[in-house]
Design a protein around this motif. Structure first.
Motif, PDB file in Angstrom:
ATOM      1  N   GLU A 141       0.830  -1.010   0.022  1.00 31.70           N
ATOM      2  CA  GLU A 141      -0.001  -0.021  -0.010  1.00 31.70           C
ATOM      3  C   GLU A 141       0.969   1.338   0.134  1.00 31.70           C
ATOM      4  O   GLU A 141       0.366   2.394  -0.577  1.00 31.70           O
ATOM      5  N   SER A 161      -6.980   9.504  -0.598  1.00 31.51           N
ATOM      6  CA  SER A 161      -6.590   9.189   0.791  1.00 31.51           C
ATOM      7  C   SER A 161      -6.365   7.652   0.938  1.00 31.51           C
ATOM      8  O   SER A 161      -7.007   7.024   0.075  1.00 31.51           O
ATOM      9  N   PRO A 162      -5.620   7.067   1.768  1.00 28.59           N
ATOM     10  CA  PRO A 162      -5.714   5.654   1.887  1.00 28.59           C
ATOM     11  C   PRO A 162      -7.049   5.148   2.290  1.00 28.59           C
ATOM     12  O   PRO A 162      -7.448   4.060   1.746  1.00 28.59           O
ATOM     13  N   SER A 163      -7.878   5.645   3.008  1.00 26.50           N
ATOM     14  CA  SER A 163      -9.470   5.364   2.985  1.00 26.50           C
ATOM     15  C   SER A 163     -10.150   5.262   1.596  1.00 26.50           C
ATOM     16  O   SER A 163     -10.946   4.231   1.592  1.00 26.50           O
ATOM     17  N   MET A 164      -9.835   6.150   1.045  1.00 27.20           N
ATOM     18  CA  MET A 164     -10.620   6.116  -0.335  1.00 27.20           C
ATOM     19  C   MET A 164     -10.107   5.110  -1.159  1.00 27.20           C
ATOM     20  O   MET A 164     -10.635   4.220  -1.883  1.00 27.20           O
ATOM     21  N   ARG A 187      -8.765   2.409  -0.316  1.00 26.46           N
ATOM     22  CA  ARG A 187      -9.436   1.238   0.244  1.00 26.46           C
ATOM     23  C   ARG A 187     -10.738   0.644  -0.122  1.00 26.46           C
ATOM     24  O   ARG A 187     -11.015  -0.281  -0.484  1.00 26.46           O
ATOM     25  N   LEU A 188     -11.551   1.865  -0.070  1.00 29.02           N
ATOM     26  CA  LEU A 188     -12.914   1.671  -0.627  1.00 29.02           C
ATOM     27  C   LEU A 188     -12.808   1.357  -2.336  1.00 29.02           C
ATOM     28  O   LEU A 188     -13.580   0.422  -2.573  1.00 29.02           O
ATOM     29  N   LEU A 191     -15.742  -3.247   4.355  1.00 28.13           N
ATOM     30  CA  LEU A 191     -14.824  -2.179   4.902  1.00 28.13           C
ATOM     31  C   LEU A 191     -14.840  -2.354   6.314  1.00 28.13           C
ATOM     32  O   LEU A 191     -14.011  -1.724   7.016  1.00 28.13           O
ATOM     33  N   ILE A 225     -16.878  -0.768   8.545  1.00 25.20           N
ATOM     34  CA  ILE A 225     -17.100   0.658   9.095  1.00 25.20           C
ATOM     35  C   ILE A 225     -18.572   0.814   8.751  1.00 25.20           C
ATOM     36  O   ILE A 225     -19.121   0.390   8.094  1.00 25.20           O
ATOM     37  N   ALA A 276     -20.001   6.468   7.456  1.00 25.63           N
ATOM     38  CA  ALA A 276     -18.647   6.732   7.094  1.00 25.63           C
ATOM     39  C   ALA A 276     -18.710   6.253   5.492  1.00 25.63           C
ATOM     40  O   ALA A 276     -17.833   6.989   4.833  1.00 25.63           O
ATOM     41  N   LEU A 316     -17.265   8.817   2.444  1.00 22.24           N
ATOM     42  CA  LEU A 316     -16.272   8.202   1.452  1.00 22.24           C
ATOM     43  C   LEU A 316     -17.020   8.367  -0.110  1.00 22.24           C
ATOM     44  O   LEU A 316     -16.167   8.647  -0.805  1.00 22.24           O
TER      45      LEU A 316
END
Length: 136
Positions: A16, A32-35, A37-38, A56, A58, A62, A66
C-alpha cells in the motif's frame, strides 16, 4: 517469532505504501488511504453502500462520506438498484475506471519489484498459498 497477523499486515503496508507513492506520481496524490481502500472493493459491477460498509467493516455513515468524496472527485457515481429504488449502488465513473486501471498497472509493477527482490518462484508460492481455501 512474529505473529502471522503482524507479518501479513506489514507486507500489505509495504504494498500500500508503494501504491500510494505511485498514486502521487500519477496525479492521484489527493486520494486518501481510506478512499483507496474503498476503491479496492469496487469491481466492474455496481455495489450497494451497505455491502461496502460490511466489507470495509465501517459504518454506513462513514461509507456515505467516502462515497460523497469519491463523487466530488469524479471517481464514483451512484445509480438506483434495478430491484429496489431505495437502494443506491456505487460504481466507478469513467474517470474512476481510468484511475483504477492505472492502479492495477502500478500493482503489477509492485509485483515485479517483489519478484526481483524475493524471486518469481517465491511470489508464485506465496500466491499459491494465499489462494488456498481458508476456513470461513
Amino acid at each position: 517469532m512474529k505473529s502471522l497477523r503482524l507479518l501479513l499486515r506489514s507486507r500489505l503496508e509495504w504494498v500500500e505504501d508503494r501504491l500510494m507513492a505511485s498514486a502521487e506520481k500519477n496525479g492521484y496524490g489527493y486520494v486518501s488511504p481510506s478512499m483507496a481502500r474503498l476503491y479496492s472493493y469496487l469491481g466492474n459491477e455496481p455495489i450497494p453502500m451497505s455491502e461496502l460498509a460490511r466489507r470495509l467493516k465501517i459504518s454506513r455513515q462513514a461509507v456515505h462520506q467516502l462515497v460523497a468524496e469519491g463523487i466530488n472527485s469524479d471517481f464514483l457515481t451512484l445509480i438506483n438498484s434495478p430491484h429496489d429504488k431505495r437502494i443506491k449502488l456505487v460504481m466507478f465513473s469513467t474517470n474512476g475506471k481510468e484511475m483504477a486501471n492505472t492502479a492495477l498497472a502500478e500493482l503489477r509493477k509492485i509485483e515485479i519489484e517483489l519478484e526481483s527482490s524475493i524471486g518469481s518462484e517465491n511470489v508464485q508460492e506465496l500466491r499459491r498459498i494465499l489462494e488456498l481455501d481458508w476456513p470461513t
